[in-house]
Design a protein around this motif. Sequence first.
Motif, mmCIF file in Angstrom:
data_model
loop_
_atom_site.group_PDB
_atom_site.id
_atom_site.type_symbol
_atom_site.label_atom_id
_atom_site.label_comp_id
_atom_site.label_asym_id
_atom_site.label_seq_id
_atom_site.Cartn_x
_atom_site.Cartn_y
_atom_site.Cartn_z
ATOM 1 N N PRO A 255 -0.600 13.308 4.707
ATOM 2 C CA PRO A 255 -1.680 13.597 5.141
ATOM 3 C C PRO A 255 -3.020 13.165 5.082
ATOM 4 O O PRO A 255 -2.549 12.871 2.885
ATOM 5 N N VAL A 256 -4.205 12.634 5.206
ATOM 6 C CA VAL A 256 -5.384 11.938 4.325
ATOM 7 C C VAL A 256 -5.882 13.063 3.751
ATOM 8 O O VAL A 256 -5.836 12.148 2.269
ATOM 9 N N GLU A 257 -5.802 13.605 3.775
ATOM 10 C CA GLU A 257 -6.725 15.107 2.384
ATOM 11 C C GLU A 257 -5.739 15.356 1.391
ATOM 12 O O GLU A 257 -6.036 15.960 0.283
ATOM 13 N N ARG A 258 -3.775 14.997 1.789
ATOM 14 C CA ARG A 258 -3.211 15.460 0.511
ATOM 15 C C ARG A 258 -3.315 14.346 -0.395
ATOM 16 O O ARG A 258 -3.321 14.585 -1.980
ATOM 17 N N SER B 211 4.672 25.349 -3.478
ATOM 18 C CA SER B 211 3.959 23.836 -3.741
ATOM 19 C C SER B 211 4.443 23.086 -4.116
ATOM 20 O O SER B 211 4.376 21.981 -3.689
ATOM 21 N N VAL B 212 5.802 23.080 -5.083
ATOM 22 C CA VAL B 212 6.577 22.284 -5.007
ATOM 23 C C VAL B 212 7.292 21.717 -4.694
ATOM 24 O O VAL B 212 7.686 20.205 -4.759
ATOM 25 N N LEU B 213 7.495 22.365 -3.451
ATOM 26 C CA LEU B 213 9.156 21.564 -2.647
ATOM 27 C C LEU B 213 7.600 21.264 -1.357
ATOM 28 O O LEU B 213 8.476 20.213 -1.481
ATOM 29 N N GLU B 214 6.462 21.349 -1.406
ATOM 30 C CA GLU B 214 5.461 20.848 -0.087
ATOM 31 C C GLU B 214 5.159 19.361 -1.021
ATOM 32 O O GLU B 214 5.386 18.676 0.050
ATOM 33 N N THR B 215 4.887 19.385 -2.652
ATOM 34 C CA THR B 215 4.944 17.945 -3.183
ATOM 35 C C THR B 215 6.263 17.817 -2.632
ATOM 36 O O THR B 215 5.787 15.877 -2.809
ATOM 37 N N LEU B 216 7.569 17.812 -2.846
ATOM 38 C CA LEU B 216 8.724 16.986 -2.936
ATOM 39 C C LEU B 216 8.531 16.367 -0.988
ATOM 40 O O LEU B 216 9.071 15.380 -1.148
ATOM 41 N N LEU B 217 8.638 17.091 0.172
ATOM 42 C CA LEU B 217 7.796 16.663 1.205
ATOM 43 C C LEU B 217 7.345 15.752 1.189
ATOM 44 O O LEU B 217 7.688 14.808 1.687
ATOM 45 N N ILE C 118 6.695 13.293 -1.068
ATOM 46 C CA ILE C 118 6.845 12.148 -1.870
ATOM 47 C C ILE C 118 7.707 11.319 -0.712
ATOM 48 O O ILE C 118 8.365 10.065 -0.331
ATOM 49 N N ARG C 119 8.070 12.340 0.463
ATOM 50 C CA ARG C 119 9.434 11.329 0.722
ATOM 51 C C ARG C 119 9.178 11.230 1.854
ATOM 52 O O ARG C 119 10.096 10.387 2.807
ATOM 53 N N GLN C 120 8.171 11.810 2.543
ATOM 54 C CA GLN C 120 7.348 10.872 3.416
ATOM 55 C C GLN C 120 7.199 10.071 3.171
ATOM 56 O O GLN C 120 6.625 8.800 4.005
ATOM 57 N N PRO D 145 0.962 -1.211 -0.366
ATOM 58 C CA PRO D 145 0.077 -0.124 -0.376
ATOM 59 C C PRO D 145 0.627 1.042 0.144
ATOM 60 O O PRO D 145 0.151 2.504 -0.562
ATOM 61 N N HIS D 146 1.638 1.304 0.521
ATOM 62 C CA HIS D 146 3.010 2.420 0.372
ATOM 63 C C HIS D 146 3.435 2.648 -0.826
ATOM 64 O O HIS D 146 3.342 3.606 -1.701
ATOM 65 N N LYS D 147 3.660 1.057 -1.371
ATOM 66 C CA LYS D 147 3.981 1.532 -3.301
ATOM 67 C C LYS D 147 2.927 2.336 -3.955
ATOM 68 O O LYS D 147 2.978 3.434 -4.730
ATOM 69 N N ALA D 148 1.349 1.844 -3.358
ATOM 70 C CA ALA D 148 0.699 2.696 -4.049
ATOM 71 C C ALA D 148 0.635 4.127 -4.225
ATOM 72 O O ALA D 148 -0.042 4.911 -4.913
ATOM 73 N N ILE D 149 0.488 4.333 -2.774
ATOM 74 C CA ILE D 149 0.381 5.799 -1.662
ATOM 75 C C ILE D 149 1.441 6.958 -2.356
ATOM 76 O O ILE D 149 1.617 7.752 -3.193
#
Length: 233
Positions: A203-206, A184-190, A192-194, A151-155
């Motif tokens: 976060p679920v909503e993200r 916004s781009v940096l937040e997206t990269l964060l 992915i790292r998580q 499931p982590h791969k799917a996320i």
Amino acid sequence: IASDLAAKEKKDTGHAPTKKKARMYDIFGIMFHRVILDEAHIIRSGKTRAFRACRTLQTDRRLCLTGTPLLNRPDDIQALFAFLQMEPLGQRDIFRRAISQPLRTGDTDGLTLLRAVMAHIALRRNKRTVDMQMVKKEVELRSVEFPVDSPHKAIHDTLFSSAQHAVRATLSAGDKEAMKNYSSVLETLLRIRQACCSGMLVPVERLQRAEVVMEEIRNRSTENLSVAEGKAL
């Protein structure tokens, strides 16, 4: 404490807060021995609730810690003077007449006064001053492989794919638009790292936003996103 101040202000205007809110703003009734404001430049705008909340705290001693007391303009530091209760420069009008306006017109008196004040109140430290030996940093890169049914791969894949579309949409609008949305781009990269560490950190909503957008892309005749859609991710 900014939200705590909002609850306090509602009470002061006659709005009865909940018991939870009432407990929250009790902090403004405490007399502290000292208040140390870390990353103090965050309150550089005297119009924000964060600034008003910090200034409302009752204390005998006030200290500010920051590596950037001045970010964009001289007025940035005026909010720190106000928090420190440095009169008369803690008053915005006086600060502007004495320092900001002379600096804008090229008058050296403003800079001289600011330097004199900072020399009197600021304690500056750098690596040379404290003779600090920095620990050598070692960087190790590793590949992260997920099981196919994880499931982590799917996320991770959902976030990664949506990030690709979002970045392409931002870059397609030109460098100026890209600079506006770089956070916004940096937040997206964060995110992915998580996801590489654990999908539970995202976060679920993200994740839900990314899933909705990817579903819409699959139903479109084109995979291109608008800049607004990319930023919303």
